[in-house]
Design a protein around this motif. Structure first.
Motif, PDB file in Angstrom:
ATOM      1  N   ALA A 428       0.828  -1.206   0.000  1.00  0.00           N
ATOM      2  CA  ALA A 428       0.000   0.000   0.000  1.00  0.00           C
ATOM      3  C   ALA A 428       0.863   1.257   0.000  1.00  0.00           C
ATOM      4  CB  ALA A 428      -0.933  -0.013   1.210  1.00  0.00           C
ATOM      5  N   LEU A 429       1.926   1.276   0.800  1.00  0.00           N
ATOM      6  CA  LEU A 429       2.783   2.456   0.866  1.00  0.00           C
ATOM      7  C   LEU A 429       3.589   2.642  -0.412  1.00  0.00           C
ATOM      8  CD1 LEU A 429       3.955   2.138   4.569  1.00  0.00           C
ATOM      9  CD2 LEU A 429       2.479   3.909   3.614  1.00  0.00           C
ATOM     10  N   LEU A 430       4.035   1.549  -1.020  1.00  0.00           N
ATOM     11  CA  LEU A 430       4.724   1.674  -2.307  1.00  0.00           C
ATOM     12  C   LEU A 430       3.780   2.202  -3.384  1.00  0.00           C
ATOM     13  CD1 LEU A 430       6.955  -1.531  -2.370  1.00  0.00           C
ATOM     14  CD2 LEU A 430       7.725   0.836  -2.176  1.00  0.00           C
ATOM     15  N   ASP A 431       2.522   1.764  -3.337  1.00  0.00           N
ATOM     16  CA  ASP A 431       1.534   2.306  -4.271  1.00  0.00           C
ATOM     17  C   ASP A 431       1.325   3.807  -4.027  1.00  0.00           C
ATOM     18  OD1 ASP A 431       1.087  -0.035  -5.633  1.00  0.00           O
ATOM     19  OD2 ASP A 431      -0.591  -0.672  -4.392  1.00  0.00           O
ATOM     20  N   ASP A 432       1.350   4.222  -2.743  1.00  0.00           N
ATOM     21  CA  ASP A 432       1.259   5.652  -2.432  1.00  0.00           C
ATOM     22  C   ASP A 432       2.436   6.405  -3.041  1.00  0.00           C
ATOM     23  OD1 ASP A 432      -1.049   5.222  -1.015  1.00  0.00           O
ATOM     24  OD2 ASP A 432      -0.090   5.241   0.970  1.00  0.00           O
ATOM     25  N   CYS A 433       3.638   5.827  -2.914  1.00  0.00           N
ATOM     26  CA  CYS A 433       4.816   6.460  -3.511  1.00  0.00           C
ATOM     27  C   CYS A 433       4.649   6.618  -5.022  1.00  0.00           C
ATOM     28  CB  CYS A 433       6.068   5.629  -3.211  1.00  0.00           C
ATOM     29  SG  CYS A 433       6.588   5.637  -1.481  1.00  0.00           S
ATOM     30  N   ASP A 472      21.347  -0.795   5.310  1.00  0.00           N
ATOM     31  CA  ASP A 472      21.162  -1.750   6.393  1.00  0.00           C
ATOM     32  C   ASP A 472      21.740  -1.244   7.712  1.00  0.00           C
ATOM     33  OD1 ASP A 472      19.929  -3.475   4.719  1.00  0.00           O
ATOM     34  OD2 ASP A 472      21.762  -4.587   4.206  1.00  0.00           O
ATOM     35  N   GLY A 473      22.744  -0.372   7.636  1.00  0.00           N
ATOM     36  CA  GLY A 473      23.361   0.089   8.861  1.00  0.00           C
ATOM     37  C   GLY A 473      22.712   1.315   9.463  1.00  0.00           C
ATOM     38  N   ALA A 474      21.684   1.842   8.832  1.00  0.00           N
ATOM     39  CA  ALA A 474      21.022   3.041   9.343  1.00  0.00           C
ATOM     40  C   ALA A 474      20.276   2.720  10.621  1.00  0.00           C
ATOM     41  CB  ALA A 474      20.069   3.602   8.288  1.00  0.00           C
ATOM     42  N   ASP A 475      20.394   3.607  11.593  1.00  0.00           N
ATOM     43  CA  ASP A 475      19.750   3.389  12.886  1.00  0.00           C
ATOM     44  C   ASP A 475      18.527   4.265  13.072  1.00  0.00           C
ATOM     45  OD1 ASP A 475      21.684   1.534  13.690  1.00  0.00           O
ATOM     46  OD2 ASP A 475      23.025   3.145  14.360  1.00  0.00           O
ATOM     47  N   THR A 476      18.341   5.213  12.185  1.00  0.00           N
ATOM     48  CA  THR A 476      17.230   6.123  12.361  1.00  0.00           C
ATOM     49  C   THR A 476      16.291   6.020  11.187  1.00  0.00           C
ATOM     50  OG1 THR A 476      18.462   7.899  11.288  1.00  0.00           O
ATOM     51  CG2 THR A 476      18.648   7.727  13.678  1.00  0.00           C
ATOM     52  N   ALA A 477      15.041   6.249  11.469  1.00  0.00           N
ATOM     53  CA  ALA A 477      14.026   6.230  10.419  1.00  0.00           C
ATOM     54  C   ALA A 477      13.959   7.603   9.783  1.00  0.00           C
ATOM     55  CB  ALA A 477      12.675   5.853  11.012  1.00  0.00           C
ATOM     56  N   PRO A 478      13.567   7.682   8.523  1.00  0.00           N
ATOM     57  CA  PRO A 478      13.418   8.985   7.880  1.00  0.00           C
ATOM     58  C   PRO A 478      12.343   9.792   8.575  1.00  0.00           C
ATOM     59  CG  PRO A 478      12.485   7.245   6.526  1.00  0.00           C
ATOM     60  CD  PRO A 478      13.223   6.570   7.627  1.00  0.00           C
ATOM     61  N   ARG A 479      12.575  11.095   8.661  1.00  0.00           N
ATOM     62  CA  ARG A 479      11.626  11.954   9.343  1.00  0.00           C
ATOM     63  C   ARG A 479      10.978  12.884   8.344  1.00  0.00           C
ATOM     64  NH1 ARG A 479      15.730  12.919  14.212  1.00  0.00           N
ATOM     65  NH2 ARG A 479      15.313  10.980  15.325  1.00  0.00           N
ATOM     66  N   VAL A 480       9.758  13.245   8.652  1.00  0.00           N
ATOM     67  CA  VAL A 480       8.989  14.082   7.747  1.00  0.00           C
ATOM     68  C   VAL A 480       9.040  15.523   8.217  1.00  0.00           C
ATOM     69  CG1 VAL A 480       6.739  14.419   6.691  1.00  0.00           C
ATOM     70  CG2 VAL A 480       7.473  12.127   7.343  1.00  0.00           C
ATOM     71  N   LEU A 504       7.457   7.340   2.515  1.00  0.00           N
ATOM     72  CA  LEU A 504       8.749   6.701   2.753  1.00  0.00           C
ATOM     73  C   LEU A 504       9.025   6.548   4.246  1.00  0.00           C
ATOM     74  CD1 LEU A 504      10.850   8.533   0.017  1.00  0.00           C
ATOM     75  CD2 LEU A 504      10.241   6.110   0.030  1.00  0.00           C
ATOM     76  N   ALA A 505       8.624   7.541   5.025  1.00  0.00           N
ATOM     77  CA  ALA A 505       8.804   7.442   6.468  1.00  0.00           C
ATOM     78  C   ALA A 505       7.960   6.318   7.045  1.00  0.00           C
ATOM     79  CB  ALA A 505       8.450   8.774   7.131  1.00  0.00           C
ATOM     80  N   GLU A 506       6.744   6.176   6.554  1.00  0.00           N
ATOM     81  CA  GLU A 506       5.859   5.104   7.029  1.00  0.00           C
ATOM     82  C   GLU A 506       6.406   3.727   6.664  1.00  0.00           C
ATOM     83  OE1 GLU A 506       2.907   5.221   8.776  1.00  0.00           O
ATOM     84  OE2 GLU A 506       3.412   7.332   9.131  1.00  0.00           O
ATOM     85  N   THR A 509       8.565   1.339   9.214  1.00  0.00           N
ATOM     86  CA  THR A 509       8.025   0.410  10.221  1.00  0.00           C
ATOM     87  C   THR A 509       7.962  -1.025   9.718  1.00  0.00           C
ATOM     88  OG1 THR A 509       6.780   2.200  11.282  1.00  0.00           O
ATOM     89  CG2 THR A 509       6.070  -0.074  11.726  1.00  0.00           C
ATOM     90  N   PRO A 510       7.279  -1.306   8.592  1.00  0.00           N
ATOM     91  CA  PRO A 510       7.223  -2.712   8.155  1.00  0.00           C
ATOM     92  C   PRO A 510       8.549  -3.244   7.623  1.00  0.00           C
ATOM     93  CG  PRO A 510       6.151  -1.310   6.537  1.00  0.00           C
ATOM     94  CD  PRO A 510       6.447  -0.441   7.730  1.00  0.00           C
ATOM     95  N   LEU A 511       9.364  -2.358   7.030  1.00  0.00           N
ATOM     96  CA  LEU A 511      10.618  -2.840   6.452  1.00  0.00           C
ATOM     97  C   LEU A 511      11.680  -3.082   7.516  1.00  0.00           C
ATOM     98  CD1 LEU A 511      11.014  -0.764   3.168  1.00  0.00           C
ATOM     99  CD2 LEU A 511      10.159  -3.087   3.463  1.00  0.00           C
ATOM    100  N   ARG A 512      11.521  -2.493   8.677  1.00  0.00           N
ATOM    101  CA  ARG A 512      12.487  -2.676   9.750  1.00  0.00           C
ATOM    102  C   ARG A 512      11.893  -3.463  10.900  1.00  0.00           C
ATOM    103  NH1 ARG A 512      15.273   3.287  10.011  1.00  0.00           N
ATOM    104  NH2 ARG A 512      16.474   3.079   8.095  1.00  0.00           N
ATOM    105  N   ALA A 513      11.100  -4.481  10.557  1.00  0.00           N
ATOM    106  CA  ALA A 513      10.537  -5.340  11.594  1.00  0.00           C
ATOM    107  C   ALA A 513      11.672  -6.019  12.349  1.00  0.00           C
ATOM    108  CB  ALA A 513       9.621  -6.386  10.960  1.00  0.00           C
ATOM    109  N   PRO A 514      11.465  -6.373  13.623  1.00  0.00           N
ATOM    110  CA  PRO A 514      12.510  -7.065  14.384  1.00  0.00           C
ATOM    111  C   PRO A 514      12.964  -8.322  13.683  1.00  0.00           C
ATOM    112  CG  PRO A 514      10.720  -6.368  15.820  1.00  0.00           C
ATOM    113  CD  PRO A 514      10.268  -6.108  14.424  1.00  0.00           C
ATOM    114  N   SER A 515      14.207  -8.716  13.929  1.00  0.00           N
ATOM    115  CA  SER A 515      14.782  -9.866  13.235  1.00  0.00           C
ATOM    116  C   SER A 515      14.007 -11.136  13.481  1.00  0.00           C
ATOM    117  CB  SER A 515      16.241 -10.063  13.678  1.00  0.00           C
ATOM    118  OG  SER A 515      16.309 -10.252  15.082  1.00  0.00           O
ATOM    119  N   GLY A 516      13.326 -11.220  14.621  1.00  0.00           N
ATOM    120  CA  GLY A 516      12.568 -12.437  14.912  1.00  0.00           C
ATOM    121  C   GLY A 516      11.274 -12.547  14.149  1.00  0.00           C
TER     122      GLY A 516
END
Length: 522
Positions: A428-433, A472-480, A504-506, A509-516
């Motif tokens: 859904a978010l990629l479609d928004d993009c 992959d090494g980024a620790d912060t999410a993009p901010r709006v 892109l900021a939204e 969340t789904p792309l950086r789900a916990p490793s488990g």
């Protein structure tokens, strides 16, 4: 499934024209073969060659499609000669068939042309088994292939070339690095292993119809790039075959091989294959199964001893096959064996995980979002030669690949609800993009839209947002950044950029789900 086929949008009636042209081209090819005095097996071979020429050739440009069509016999006729020459040598024939499977899949690394030539080569060998082609028939069948491909080319590029009025489609390169890390190399090994399993078990099931199992394995691998995609495609192939067999028992069998109604049914099946292929693999397989059964009716297999139909000499050796219920059940059994071979291969032979493929396509789509934004901003700034339109076409193609890769996660039978939910959120978010990119490009095409220094700042934030998602090494999410009133001519462009930045900021969340709990299973 019904809604997906009959309510699916068909912009410009492209699917309708694609299917109608196929009926015309294949019908004319068969008619030309008949006028040339070919037997029924020769005409069937020609018709299938025309079908493949119209169905599998998908180069981005019309010129490329024409070149690929010309090359089809170059790839197919040598394979046909090998298949006919090895007709009475089962072991050598089987090894050659497996070699064709591996080479056909490996050829996909050269893009749409390699894919088309690989499919044509495989199907040429397959049809030789279907019709029991021998060296004595080789000259006639080869001529039928040449005539039919030529006829299909005349229809496609001369009589009805609607692609000339369409924008050129983008064709993203295949995924992968080098050696066995490349998806095409891994799939070539997988397909060969799966086809080997299908060949051995298929011959245990039936010494006459074993090639159905190999064909099922082959087609399960077509247009897939991961374990999940292959598993879902195998399921849909079996389901479509079951539905097609049920319909064939109701529609084909009562015809008893009657020439005219069966020929009409074949035309309907061809239309159905081409019309539904882009929206439902299950429905396409239903029509393929119905077509194969109808062809057996014409060849006299469903009605043993039929001397010939439609003015063609009969199919040698048509008698002596199992009864109709047994033949239809045998097709289902061989299809299940082929699907099982594909499943085992993708699970245990150099597996390509859904996670790896999905992540790669998403990253490519995000990079394309950034490229589209940069081109649009350059166009707004008045840069000569800046044109975001080709990038938008590429983005649409990439998003199609993302949807195909994520399909196993959003499948109704997927029991992992958390991953299914996140996959739907990503789509859904990629479609928004994509929607905001299209809006931005439309604004950039407006000659009154002028340069605004805020555009550069907004594009820079989009660039940072994309880099944060793919690093992959980024620790912060993009901010709006907060939205501000847009009083200038660039208001619409800034609005689209801000919405794009928000999407892109939204996505973080789904792309950086916990490793488990990854988006897709390993």
């Amino acid at each position: 499934m019904l809604k997906r086929v009959f309510v699916a949008p068909d912009p410009g009636r492209t699917r309708l024209r694609f299917a109608a042209r196929a009926v015309l081209g294949i019908g004319l090819a068969v008619a030309v073969c008949g006028a040339a005095g070919h037997s029924l097996p020769g005409a069937v071979t020609g018709g299938l060659a025309a079908l493949l020429a119209l169905f599998t050739v998908m180069d981005p440009t019309v010129r490329g499609q024409l070149v690929t069509t010309v090359l089809l016999p170059v790839a197919g006729l040598p394979v046909l000669a090998v298949a006919a020459g090895l007709h009475d040598h089962p072991v050598a024939r089987d090894l050659a068939f497996l070699a064709v499977v591996g080479a056909g899949v490996y050829a996909r690394r050269w893009g749409p042309r390699g894919h088309s030539l690989g499919v044509f080569a495989f199907m040429t060998f397959f049809v030789a088994q279907f019709l029991h082609t021998t060296t004595g028939q080789l000259a006639e069948v080869s001529a039928a292939v040449l005539l039919s491909v030529l006829t299909a080319a005349v229809v496609r590029f001369g009589v009805w070339c609607f692609e000339r009025r369409l924008p050129a489609a983008a064709a993203p390169a295949v995924l992968g690095g080098g050696g066995l890390d490349r998806v095409t190399t891994r799939q070539a090994v997988q397909a060969t292993a799966g086809a080997g399993f299908a060949l051995v078990v298929g011959q245990m099931v039936s010494g006459e119809r074993w090639y159905w199992a190999v064909g099922a394995t082959w087609w399960v691998f077509v247009n897939t790039a991961s374990r999940g995609e292959t598993l879902v495609r195998g399921f849909r192939r079996v389901l479509g075959t079951v539905l097609g067999i049920g319909l064939a028992a109701l529609v084909v069998v009562p015809l008893h091989g009657a020439a005219l109604p069966t020929a009409v049914l074949v035309a309907v099946c061809v239309f159905g294959i081409f019309y539904t292929a882009a929206v439902s693999y299950t429905w396409m397989m239903l029509w393929v199964t119905l077509l194969a059964t109808a062809l057996y009716g014409l060849l006299g297999v469903l009605v043993p001893g039929v001397p010939g139909v439609l003015g063609f000499p009969g199919f040698p050796g048509a008698s002596g096959f199992p009864g109709v219920p047994g033949l239809l059940a045998l097709r289902l059994g061989e299809t299940a064996v082929g699907a099982l071979g594909a499943w085992l291969a993708v699970l245990f032979v150099l597996p390509v995980t859904t996670h790896a493929v999905t992540d790669a396509w998403i990253q490519r789509a995000l990079r394309c979002v950034h490229a589209c934004t940069a081109e649009a901003a350059a166009r707004l700034a008045g840069t000569a030669g800046a044109d975001p339109a080709p990038r938008v076409a590429e983005l649409e193609e990439l998003l199609g690949r993302v949807r195909l890769s994520v399909a196993p996660l959003v499948h109704p039978l997927n029991p992992m609800r958390g991953r299914k939910r996140r996959a739907r959120q990503v789509l859904a978010l990629l479609d928004d993009c994509a929607r905001e990119i299209r809006g931005l490009v439309a604004v950039a095409a407006d000659p009154e839209a002028s340069h605004d220094e805020r555009l550069a700042a907004a594009c820079h934030r989009v660039e940072l947002a994309v880099e944060a998602l793919i690093d992959d090494g980024a620790d912060t999410a993009p901010r709006v950044a907060p939205a501000h009133p847009r009083p200038t001519a660039a208001e619409a462009a800034l609005t689209h950029l801000h919405a794009l930045e928000h999407a892109l900021a939204e996505l973080a969340t789904p792309l950086r789900a916990p490793s488990g709990s990854p988006l897709v299973g390993a």
